[in-house]
Design a protein around this motif. Structure first.
Motif, PDB file in Angstrom:
ATOM      1  N   VAL A  99       9.237   7.455   1.477  1.00 40.29           N
ATOM      2  CA  VAL A  99      10.432   7.243   0.651  1.00 40.29           C
ATOM      3  C   VAL A  99       9.098   5.849  -0.595  1.00 40.29           C
ATOM      4  O   VAL A  99       8.936   4.890   0.263  1.00 40.29           O
ATOM      5  N   GLY A 100       8.508   6.418  -1.349  1.00 36.77           N
ATOM      6  CA  GLY A 100       7.960   5.639  -2.280  1.00 36.77           C
ATOM      7  C   GLY A 100       6.627   6.192  -1.917  1.00 36.77           C
ATOM      8  O   GLY A 100       6.370   6.875  -1.251  1.00 36.77           O
ATOM      9  N   VAL A 101       5.591   5.141  -1.690  1.00 37.23           N
ATOM     10  CA  VAL A 101       4.364   5.395  -2.097  1.00 37.23           C
ATOM     11  C   VAL A 101       3.589   5.027  -0.649  1.00 37.23           C
ATOM     12  O   VAL A 101       4.693   4.227   0.218  1.00 37.23           O
ATOM     13  N   PRO A 102       3.021   5.213   0.208  1.00 41.78           N
ATOM     14  CA  PRO A 102       2.657   5.272   1.660  1.00 41.78           C
ATOM     15  C   PRO A 102       2.617   3.737   2.223  1.00 41.78           C
ATOM     16  O   PRO A 102       2.645   3.409   3.512  1.00 41.78           O
ATOM     17  N   GLU A 103       1.949   2.540   0.962  1.00 37.89           N
ATOM     18  CA  GLU A 103       1.513   1.956   1.408  1.00 37.89           C
ATOM     19  C   GLU A 103       2.887   0.756   1.445  1.00 37.89           C
ATOM     20  O   GLU A 103       2.845  -0.159   1.844  1.00 37.89           O
ATOM     21  N   ARG A 104       4.041   1.434   0.423  1.00 37.52           N
ATOM     22  CA  ARG A 104       5.005   0.552   1.481  1.00 37.52           C
ATOM     23  C   ARG A 104       5.228   0.361   2.680  1.00 37.52           C
ATOM     24  O   ARG A 104       6.553  -0.030   3.723  1.00 37.52           O
ATOM     25  N   ARG A 105       4.927   1.706   3.678  1.00 37.74           N
ATOM     26  CA  ARG A 105       5.027   2.248   4.755  1.00 37.74           C
ATOM     27  C   ARG A 105       6.845   2.681   5.265  1.00 37.74           C
ATOM     28  O   ARG A 105       7.183   1.714   6.153  1.00 37.74           O
ATOM     29  N   LYS A 106       7.646   3.414   4.123  1.00 34.43           N
ATOM     30  CA  LYS A 106       8.392   3.457   4.909  1.00 34.43           C
ATOM     31  C   LYS A 106       9.165   4.840   5.047  1.00 34.43           C
ATOM     32  O   LYS A 106       8.240   5.884   4.156  1.00 34.43           O
ATOM     33  N   LEU A 107       9.712   4.893   6.111  1.00 37.25           N
ATOM     34  CA  LEU A 107       9.582   6.884   7.060  1.00 37.25           C
ATOM     35  C   LEU A 107      10.654   6.571   6.863  1.00 37.25           C
ATOM     36  O   LEU A 107      11.802   6.227   7.393  1.00 37.25           O
ATOM     37  N   SER A 108      11.226   7.991   6.302  1.00 38.46           N
ATOM     38  CA  SER A 108      11.945   9.126   6.743  1.00 38.46           C
ATOM     39  C   SER A 108      12.270  10.317   7.699  1.00 38.46           C
ATOM     40  O   SER A 108      12.162  11.000   7.647  1.00 38.46           O
TER      41      SER A 108
END
Length: 281
Positions: A206-215
């Motif tokens: 969710v967003g860029v990988p650097e945000r580390r938000k996993l769907s």
């Protein structure tokens, strides 16, 4: 076409379901409403391993099974010991040695059940992980897909087993992804987000990988479509459990102390239950 609607069953139990599921399967994702558990498990807690009063859990399960028309076969309930793996148990018989063996395997540890027997309800519990029900002509599967199960593609495995057991084409399967933690609420380690991107592509972020938000629901959808489930036969609740603790339990949002909602299904020979439609999913 798979779709999910919200219903109220007798006693105030609130469900998300599809009354047009394939193969005569009745299934539901439960909400918290309609149960007897007290705080911090308030509502329809169906989990028997989270510290709630066993008598309250038993009454909640009775109500949930009644809501899907499975009161007459409640004694055959299969509720696996969930271990965040990718083991799939197959239930082909409602009685006898085959049924007993399936129950033994489920209690030994499993995160998916494929059932082709009538009058055998299956129940799995959740509090952020992804609940999935897959329906086919002549059978169904209930799947628990946490991050370990998701990256192991347990839904793809369960869909393949269900198609094989029922003899149907994967394109005949209807899959329903229930309430789970949304990507915007699920921050994970850099290592884990990288592993998921390599397995499912950048869309799992969710967003860029650097945000580390996993769907997790995106990963589950990829696994199901890779199994041959068509997009038109794939339905989502689209509600994050972590942001909706008034309706669902969330291990993360409730800091590890909470009840469990459930995915449950049955091919019942009893009359179909009558539910009151509600406005929103």
């Amino acid at each position: 076409m798979a779709s999910l609607s919200r219903y109220r069953a007798e006693g105030g139990v609130t469900l998300l379901a599809d009354t047009c599921a394939a193969g005569g399967v009745t299934f539901a994702f439960t909400e918290r409403a309609g149960g007897v558990s007290k705080a911090p498990f308030t509502g329809l807690n169906l989990g028997d391993r989270c510290g709630d009063d066993p008598a309250a859990v038993a009454e909640n399960r009775r109500r949930a099974l009644a809501a899907i028309g499975a009161s007459g076969c409640a004694q055959r309930l299969v509720s696996p010991h969930q271990v965040h793996g990718d083991n799939v148990v197959i239930v082909r018989e409602a009685t006898g040695a085959g049924y007993a063996q399936a129950v033994f395997e489920a209690c030994s540890g499993a995160d998916a059940v494929v059932c082709t027997a009538s009058d055998v309800p299956v129940l799995m519990c959740f509090a952020d992980c992804v609940p999935v029900v897959i329906c086919a002509p002549g059978g169904f599967s209930v799947v628990h897909s946490g991050w370990r199960g998701s990256i192991a593609r347990i839904c793809q495995k369960a869909a393949g087993v269900l198609a094989s057991e029922t003899g149907c084409a994967p394109s005949d399967l209807m899959a329903y992804v229930g309430p789970c933690i949304g990507g915007v609420d699920y921050e994970v380690s850099s290592q884990l987000i990288g592993d998921f991107v390599r397995e499912f592509g950048a869309g799992v972020c969710v967003g860029v990988p650097e945000r580390r938000k996993l769907s997790l629901s995106y990963a589950v959808a990829c696994a199901l479509t890779d199994a041959g489930v068509t997009r038109g036969n794939l339905a989502f609740v689209g509600v994050s459990t972590a942001a909706s603790t008034d309706r669902f339990y969330s291990y993360r949002a409730e800091k590890g102390t909470c009840g469990r909602h459930a995915a449950l299904a049955v091919m019942s020979t009893s009359p179909a239950p009558v539910w009151e439609p509600l406005d929103n999913v």
